[in-house]
Scaffold this active site. Sequence first.
Site, PDB file in Angstrom:
ATOM      1  N   HIS A   1     -11.746   3.063 -15.154  1.00 17.00           N
ATOM      2  CA  HIS A   1     -12.279   3.785 -13.988  1.00 17.00           C
ATOM      3  C   HIS A   1     -13.506   4.604 -14.367  1.00 17.00           C
ATOM      4  O   HIS A   1     -13.671   4.999 -15.520  1.00 17.00           O
ATOM      5  CB  HIS A   1     -11.201   4.641 -13.290  1.00 17.00           C
ATOM      6  CG  HIS A   1     -10.825   5.923 -13.978  1.00 17.00           C
ATOM      7  ND1 HIS A   1      -9.598   6.525 -13.795  1.00 17.00           N
ATOM      8  CD2 HIS A   1     -11.485   6.744 -14.841  1.00 17.00           C
ATOM      9  CE1 HIS A   1      -9.532   7.647 -14.487  1.00 17.00           C
ATOM     10  NE2 HIS A   1     -10.662   7.793 -15.134  1.00 17.00           N
TER      11      HIS A   1
ATOM     12  N   GLU B   1     -10.545   3.873  -9.192  1.00 20.65           N
ATOM     13  CA  GLU B   1      -9.530   3.153  -9.960  1.00 20.65           C
ATOM     14  C   GLU B   1      -9.707   1.641  -9.775  1.00 20.65           C
ATOM     15  O   GLU B   1     -10.412   1.207  -8.861  1.00 20.65           O
ATOM     16  CB  GLU B   1      -8.136   3.589  -9.484  1.00 20.65           C
ATOM     17  CG  GLU B   1      -7.869   5.101  -9.573  1.00 20.65           C
ATOM     18  CD  GLU B   1      -7.681   5.612 -11.005  1.00 20.65           C
ATOM     19  OE1 GLU B   1      -8.060   4.926 -11.966  1.00 20.65           O
ATOM     20  OE2 GLU B   1      -7.150   6.728 -11.152  1.00 20.65           O
TER      21      GLU B   1
ATOM     22  N   ASN C   1      -8.299   2.845 -18.181  1.00 14.23           N
ATOM     23  CA  ASN C   1      -8.119   1.672 -17.307  1.00 14.23           C
ATOM     24  C   ASN C   1      -9.447   1.171 -16.739  1.00 14.23           C
ATOM     25  O   ASN C   1      -9.466   0.333 -15.839  1.00 14.23           O
ATOM     26  CB  ASN C   1      -7.148   2.007 -16.156  1.00 14.23           C
ATOM     27  CG  ASN C   1      -7.710   3.067 -15.213  1.00 14.23           C
ATOM     28  OD1 ASN C   1      -8.791   3.613 -15.437  1.00 14.23           O
ATOM     29  ND2 ASN C   1      -6.979   3.367 -14.158  1.00 14.23           N
TER      30      ASN C   1
ATOM     31  N   ASP D   1     -16.049  14.512  -9.079  1.00 10.02           N
ATOM     32  CA  ASP D   1     -14.757  14.498  -8.398  1.00 10.02           C
ATOM     33  C   ASP D   1     -14.027  15.840  -8.489  1.00 10.02           C
ATOM     34  O   ASP D   1     -14.392  16.709  -9.276  1.00 10.02           O
ATOM     35  CB  ASP D   1     -13.861  13.367  -8.942  1.00 10.02           C
ATOM     36  CG  ASP D   1     -14.025  13.176 -10.446  1.00 10.02           C
ATOM     37  OD1 ASP D   1     -14.410  14.149 -11.130  1.00 10.02           O
ATOM     38  OD2 ASP D   1     -13.772  12.071 -10.941  1.00 10.02           O
TER      39      ASP D   1
HETATM   40  C1  F6R Z   1     -14.092  13.108 -14.736  1.00 13.02           C
HETATM   41  C2  F6R Z   1     -13.918  11.733 -14.301  1.00 13.02           C
HETATM   42  C3  F6R Z   1     -13.125  10.735 -15.083  1.00 13.02           C
HETATM   43  C4  F6R Z   1     -13.216  10.901 -16.594  1.00 13.02           C
HETATM   44  C5  F6R Z   1     -12.371   9.850 -17.298  1.00 13.02           C
HETATM   45  C6  F6R Z   1     -12.334  10.079 -18.802  1.00 13.02           C
HETATM   46  O1  F6R Z   1     -14.881  13.853 -13.827  1.00 13.02           O
HETATM   47  O2  F6R Z   1     -14.394  11.399 -13.257  1.00 13.02           O
HETATM   48  O3  F6R Z   1     -13.539   9.439 -14.735  1.00 13.02           O
HETATM   49  O4  F6R Z   1     -14.556  10.793 -17.004  1.00 13.02           O
HETATM   50  O5  F6R Z   1     -11.065   9.871 -16.804  1.00 13.02           O
HETATM   51  O6  F6R Z   1     -11.670  11.278 -19.073  1.00 13.02           O
HETATM   52  P1  F6R Z   1     -11.673  11.913 -20.536  1.00 13.02           P
HETATM   53  O7  F6R Z   1     -13.109  12.250 -20.841  1.00 13.02           O
HETATM   54  O8  F6R Z   1     -10.830  13.145 -20.443  1.00 13.02           O
HETATM   55  O9  F6R Z   1     -11.137  10.876 -21.461  1.00 13.02           O
END
Ligand code: F6R
Length: 241
Positions: free
Chosen positions: A137, A142, A135, A67
Amino acid sequence: MKIIVTKNYEEMSAEAFRLVKEVVKENPEAVLGLATGSTPLGLYAEMIRDHRENGTSYRRVRTVNLDEYEGLPASDERSYAYFMRHNLFDGLDIELKNTHIEDGTAAAPEAECARYNALLSVLRQDIQVLGIGSNGHIAFNEPGTPFDSVTRVVTLAESTVRDNSRLFDRIEDVPRRAFSMGLRNIMNARRVLLLANGEKKAKAVYGMVRGEVTEQLPASILQRHADCILVCDEAAARLIS
Ligand code: F6R
């Protein structure tokens, strides 16, 4: 889903590294699906260390990222394109032309998503590294995201904006929209490697592993993947063990 619980973050990263290196050793032209965020930083540091010490080459490896924030150019320190160069690619011998991520500044977002989906159908991930949001995701899919979604522009959940605001000066600066691979693009990977660490992820990990498969907890779709490995530390595994 195979589950590996490690004592701490360092061991989680070492285990993740072992699994990624196995893929690259087996196929020097492998396609790695990569994530940003705090979770994979230890894995990326291990890849760089190993490349320096043991000469593991990434020259022919291809990568696709999950992303990118809408509106941030690759030169912006807060963009995911910048994150990947800074935290991984600059430390390897990978060719930047073989690394792919959505263009956050694309003038025609729909065309950009179509381009990325077409690319993903050619560059099928041999392994897709994922983190998980508090959450539930994965990528920026989401709660409520349809299971058959593909790359598109999404609106971030308020909780995600809050979680990610640590990397911005002010919460108002966090982009509200992003380009994100969809759940179908992720499920198409040959192998999925989901990493989770820390108490903050325990509830989402529980839902993903033990809860019902529901669009309300996007990561739960991974229960249906034929080759998904969860590597998490004891804190993140607290509710499942
Ligand atoms: C990142 C992504 C997100 C993260 C998730 C966890 O490219 O797509 O889904 O993997 O938000 O983020 P962290 O690792 O910072 O807790």
